[in-house]
Write a protein that holds these residues in place. Structure first.
Motif, PDB file in Angstrom:
ATOM      1  N   LEU A   1       0.806  -1.218   0.000  1.00 42.84           N
ATOM      2  CA  LEU A   1       0.000   0.000   0.000  1.00 42.84           C
ATOM      3  C   LEU A   1       0.840   1.269   0.000  1.00 42.84           C
ATOM      4  CD1 LEU A   1      -2.641  -0.990   2.726  1.00 42.84           C
ATOM      5  CD2 LEU A   1      -2.969  -1.011   0.242  1.00 42.84           C
ATOM      6  N   GLN A   2       2.089   1.145   0.419  1.00 44.88           N
ATOM      7  CA  GLN A   2       2.929   2.320   0.643  1.00 44.88           C
ATOM      8  C   GLN A   2       3.291   3.023  -0.662  1.00 44.88           C
ATOM      9  OE1 GLN A   2       7.094   2.397   2.562  1.00 44.88           O
ATOM     10  NE2 GLN A   2       5.666   2.507   4.290  1.00 44.88           N
ATOM     11  N   ARG A   3       3.111   4.334  -0.653  1.00 43.84           N
ATOM     12  CA  ARG A   3       3.427   5.155  -1.813  1.00 43.84           C
ATOM     13  C   ARG A   3       4.773   5.861  -1.584  1.00 43.84           C
ATOM     14  NH1 ARG A   3      -2.697   7.712  -2.128  1.00 43.84           N
ATOM     15  NH2 ARG A   3      -3.755   5.685  -2.206  1.00 43.84           N
ATOM     16  N   PRO A   4       5.556   6.025  -2.620  1.00 42.71           N
ATOM     17  CA  PRO A   4       6.916   6.544  -2.442  1.00 42.71           C
ATOM     18  C   PRO A   4       7.011   8.036  -2.175  1.00 42.71           C
ATOM     19  CG  PRO A   4       6.484   6.157  -4.757  1.00 42.71           C
ATOM     20  CD  PRO A   4       5.293   5.626  -4.017  1.00 42.71           C
ATOM     21  N   ASP A   5       6.049   8.819  -2.648  1.00 43.95           N
ATOM     22  CA  ASP A   5       6.168  10.267  -2.581  1.00 43.95           C
ATOM     23  C   ASP A   5       5.270  10.873  -1.509  1.00 43.95           C
ATOM     24  OD1 ASP A   5       7.947  10.265  -4.783  1.00 43.95           O
ATOM     25  OD2 ASP A   5       6.231  10.157  -6.160  1.00 43.95           O
ATOM     26  N   THR A   6       5.707  12.001  -0.970  1.00 39.56           N
ATOM     27  CA  THR A   6       4.903  12.759  -0.019  1.00 39.56           C
ATOM     28  C   THR A   6       3.851  13.556  -0.786  1.00 39.56           C
ATOM     29  OG1 THR A   6       6.811  13.007   1.444  1.00 39.56           O
ATOM     30  CG2 THR A   6       4.963  14.526   1.791  1.00 39.56           C
ATOM     31  N   PRO A   7       2.582  13.546  -0.332  1.00 39.80           N
ATOM     32  CA  PRO A   7       1.544  14.337  -1.019  1.00 39.80           C
ATOM     33  C   PRO A   7       1.938  15.811  -1.091  1.00 39.80           C
ATOM     34  CG  PRO A   7       0.566  12.896   0.639  1.00 39.80           C
ATOM     35  CD  PRO A   7       2.047  12.826   0.833  1.00 39.80           C
ATOM     36  N   LYS A   8       1.656  16.441  -2.206  1.00 39.91           N
ATOM     37  CA  LYS A   8       2.056  17.833  -2.409  1.00 39.91           C
ATOM     38  C   LYS A   8       1.435  18.762  -1.374  1.00 39.91           C
ATOM     39  CE  LYS A   8       2.986  17.496  -7.373  1.00 39.91           C
ATOM     40  NZ  LYS A   8       2.634  17.994  -8.720  1.00 39.91           N
ATOM     41  N   TRP A   9       0.212  18.454  -0.948  1.00 42.21           N
ATOM     42  CA  TRP A   9      -0.459  19.339  -0.006  1.00 42.21           C
ATOM     43  C   TRP A   9       0.151  19.278   1.394  1.00 42.21           C
ATOM     44  CZ3 TRP A   9      -3.105  17.041   4.133  1.00 42.21           C
ATOM     45  CH2 TRP A   9      -3.340  15.674   4.021  1.00 42.21           C
ATOM     46  N   LEU A  10       1.047  18.298   1.610  1.00 47.75           N
ATOM     47  CA  LEU A  10       1.725  18.192   2.892  1.00 47.75           C
ATOM     48  C   LEU A  10       3.143  18.755   2.856  1.00 47.75           C
ATOM     49  CD1 LEU A  10       0.770  14.643   4.260  1.00 47.75           C
ATOM     50  CD2 LEU A  10       0.128  16.863   5.198  1.00 47.75           C
ATOM     51  N   MET A  11       3.576  19.239   1.700  1.00 44.60           N
ATOM     52  CA  MET A  11       4.951  19.698   1.565  1.00 44.60           C
ATOM     53  C   MET A  11       5.216  21.014   2.301  1.00 44.60           C
ATOM     54  SD  MET A  11       6.502  17.341   0.009  1.00 44.60           S
ATOM     55  CE  MET A  11       8.052  18.143  -0.370  1.00 44.60           C
ATOM     56  N   SER A  12       4.184  21.768   2.573  1.00 50.75           N
ATOM     57  CA  SER A  12       4.368  23.043   3.259  1.00 50.75           C
ATOM     58  C   SER A  12       4.798  22.825   4.709  1.00 50.75           C
ATOM     59  CB  SER A  12       3.061  23.843   3.236  1.00 50.75           C
ATOM     60  OG  SER A  12       3.189  25.006   4.043  1.00 50.75           O
ATOM     61  N   SER A  13       5.787  23.580   5.144  1.00 49.37           N
ATOM     62  CA  SER A  13       6.273  23.485   6.520  1.00 49.37           C
ATOM     63  C   SER A  13       5.278  24.076   7.515  1.00 49.37           C
ATOM     64  CB  SER A  13       7.619  24.209   6.650  1.00 49.37           C
ATOM     65  OG  SER A  13       7.489  25.576   6.283  1.00 49.37           O
ATOM     66  N   VAL A  14       4.261  24.758   6.992  1.00 50.77           N
ATOM     67  CA  VAL A  14       3.256  25.388   7.847  1.00 50.77           C
ATOM     68  C   VAL A  14       2.262  24.361   8.390  1.00 50.77           C
ATOM     69  CG1 VAL A  14       1.383  27.096   7.888  1.00 50.77           C
ATOM     70  CG2 VAL A  14       3.468  27.566   6.610  1.00 50.77           C
ATOM     71  N   PHE A  15       2.072  23.270   7.673  1.00 46.91           N
ATOM     72  CA  PHE A  15       1.004  22.324   8.002  1.00 46.91           C
ATOM     73  C   PHE A  15       1.084  21.779   9.433  1.00 46.91           C
ATOM     74  CE2 PHE A  15      -1.265  18.332   8.151  1.00 46.91           C
ATOM     75  CZ  PHE A  15      -2.459  18.648   7.516  1.00 46.91           C
ATOM     76  N   PRO A  16       2.240  21.285   9.899  1.00 50.62           N
ATOM     77  CA  PRO A  16       2.270  20.749  11.263  1.00 50.62           C
ATOM     78  C   PRO A  16       1.937  21.786  12.321  1.00 50.62           C
ATOM     79  CG  PRO A  16       4.434  20.522  10.191  1.00 50.62           C
ATOM     80  CD  PRO A  16       3.506  21.115   9.206  1.00 50.62           C
ATOM     81  N   TRP A  17       2.299  23.055  12.066  1.00 51.67           N
ATOM     82  CA  TRP A  17       1.991  24.111  13.025  1.00 51.67           C
ATOM     83  C   TRP A  17       0.503  24.414  13.014  1.00 51.67           C
ATOM     84  CZ3 TRP A  17       5.645  25.043  16.395  1.00 51.67           C
ATOM     85  CH2 TRP A  17       6.963  24.733  16.039  1.00 51.67           C
ATOM     86  N   ALA A  18      -0.113  24.362  11.832  1.00 52.45           N
ATOM     87  CA  ALA A  18      -1.559  24.544  11.743  1.00 52.45           C
ATOM     88  C   ALA A  18      -2.272  23.397  12.463  1.00 52.45           C
ATOM     89  CB  ALA A  18      -1.991  24.601  10.274  1.00 52.45           C
ATOM     90  N   PHE A  19      -1.677  22.222  12.376  1.00 48.95           N
ATOM     91  CA  PHE A  19      -2.255  21.046  13.031  1.00 48.95           C
ATOM     92  C   PHE A  19      -2.198  21.192  14.554  1.00 48.95           C
ATOM     93  CE2 PHE A  19      -2.867  16.356  13.451  1.00 48.95           C
ATOM     94  CZ  PHE A  19      -3.944  16.265  12.594  1.00 48.95           C
ATOM     95  N   ILE A  20      -1.172  21.878  15.053  1.00 50.20           N
ATOM     96  CA  ILE A  20      -1.080  22.143  16.494  1.00 50.20           C
ATOM     97  C   ILE A  20      -2.277  22.966  16.955  1.00 50.20           C
ATOM     98  CG2 ILE A  20       0.173  23.419  18.279  1.00 50.20           C
ATOM     99  CD1 ILE A  20       2.748  22.639  16.928  1.00 50.20           C
ATOM    100  N   PHE A  21      -2.577  24.042  16.214  1.00 53.52           N
ATOM    101  CA  PHE A  21      -3.698  24.903  16.577  1.00 53.52           C
ATOM    102  C   PHE A  21      -5.024  24.165  16.443  1.00 53.52           C
ATOM    103  CE2 PHE A  21      -0.447  28.134  15.507  1.00 53.52           C
ATOM    104  CZ  PHE A  21      -0.481  28.845  16.688  1.00 53.52           C
ATOM    105  N   LEU A  22      -5.141  23.299  15.428  1.00 48.34           N
ATOM    106  CA  LEU A  22      -6.349  22.499  15.266  1.00 48.34           C
ATOM    107  C   LEU A  22      -6.526  21.559  16.446  1.00 48.34           C
ATOM    108  CD1 LEU A  22      -8.742  21.487  13.587  1.00 48.34           C
ATOM    109  CD2 LEU A  22      -7.166  19.914  12.435  1.00 48.34           C
ATOM    110  N   THR A  23      -5.419  20.942  16.883  1.00 49.03           N
ATOM    111  CA  THR A  23      -5.465  20.032  18.023  1.00 49.03           C
ATOM    112  C   THR A  23      -5.895  20.756  19.290  1.00 49.03           C
ATOM    113  OG1 THR A  23      -3.699  18.675  17.064  1.00 49.03           O
ATOM    114  CG2 THR A  23      -4.118  18.419  19.417  1.00 49.03           C
ATOM    115  N   LEU A  24      -5.304  21.926  19.525  1.00 42.64           N
ATOM    116  CA  LEU A  24      -5.670  22.715  20.701  1.00 42.64           C
ATOM    117  C   LEU A  24      -7.123  23.160  20.637  1.00 42.64           C
ATOM    118  CD1 LEU A  24      -2.487  24.945  21.097  1.00 42.64           C
ATOM    119  CD2 LEU A  24      -3.212  23.074  22.600  1.00 42.64           C
ATOM    120  N   ALA A  25      -7.579  23.535  19.446  1.00 41.38           N
ATOM    121  CA  ALA A  25      -8.966  23.970  19.276  1.00 41.38           C
ATOM    122  C   ALA A  25      -9.931  22.827  19.581  1.00 41.38           C
ATOM    123  CB  ALA A  25      -9.187  24.474  17.849  1.00 41.38           C
TER     124      ALA A  25
END
Length: 212
Positions: free
Chosen positions: A69-93
């Motif tokens: 099932l494993q795919r070799p490439d990272t999805p383009k929408w996850l390439m931004s370094s901002v995403f994990p930080w946005a996920f932090i705020f989503l988690t806190l919310a």
């Protein structure tokens, strides 16, 4: 060391599951806070030894390979370094909003555990570690300033890339020009997997080793 690491990881996973089942997620946040502070000295050992998400990702990665099932490439929408930080705020919310608006404590950490498992079914573990995990985003900052970390002795490194292949966090790269491995301490989980496969014993943990 590998066996010890697994015992610690699955013991931590059991403790995590118990705390979540008892509705005491804040206690685990205390464990993470301790790991975050310790990472300034010892590196991201929390990720390599204690993190419950890392524990469930191992069987997910194994299952993914078995089922192809494993795919070799990272999805383009996850390439931004901002995403994990946005996920932090989503988690806190979700944590604060669930308690105040719904009068319930949403099992946010358990949800993250499920996300880690599902993502690793389809992508390499580094995708979740480096592109999604909110804890990983915070630890990547503290890990950058770690007093001690895994490092490479360039005089004995032969550039075989075995360490690069063994690293599930993609923290090791063999430079194309120098043909020497370089470890990025902000990504390194201090799991020692690279040490175990190095044929020339060029990788060691310590403050005197030059790290990136």
């Amino acid at each position: 060391m590998k066996a010890v690491r697994r015992v610690i990881q699955y013991t931590a996973l059991a403790a995590f599951a118990f705390l979540v089942s008892q509705g005491k997620m804040t206690l685990w946040l205390g464990v993470f806070a301790a790991g975050l502070l310790a990472s300034f000295v010892f590196g991201r050992g929390y990720c390599g030894y204690v993190c419950p998400m890392n524990a469930v990702m191992r069987p997910a990665a194994w299952l993914s390979k078995k089922l192809k099932l494993q795919r070799p490439d990272t999805p383009k929408w996850l390439m931004s370094s901002v995403f994990p930080w946005a996920f932090i705020f989503l988690t806190l919310a979700m944590m604060l909003g669930g308690k105040r608006l719904l009068q319930v404590q949403l099992p946010v950490l358990a949800i993250l555990l499920g996300v880690a498992f599902v993502v690793t079914l389809f992508y390499k573990p580094a995708v979740f570690h480096n592109r999604i995990c909110p804890f990983g985003a915070l630890l990547s900052v503290s890990g950058r300033f770690a007093f001690s970390s895994e490092g490479v002795d360039e005089s004995t490194c032969v550039g075989c890339k075995l360490c690069e292949k063994a690293c599930t966090a993609q923290a090791i790269k063999v430079e194309p020009v120098s043909k020497k491995a370089v470890i990025t301490s902000s990504l390194c989980h201090q799991c020692r997997a690279c040490e175990a496969v190095c044929p020339t014993d060029a990788i060691h943990y310590g403050k005197t080793i030059k790290v990136k």
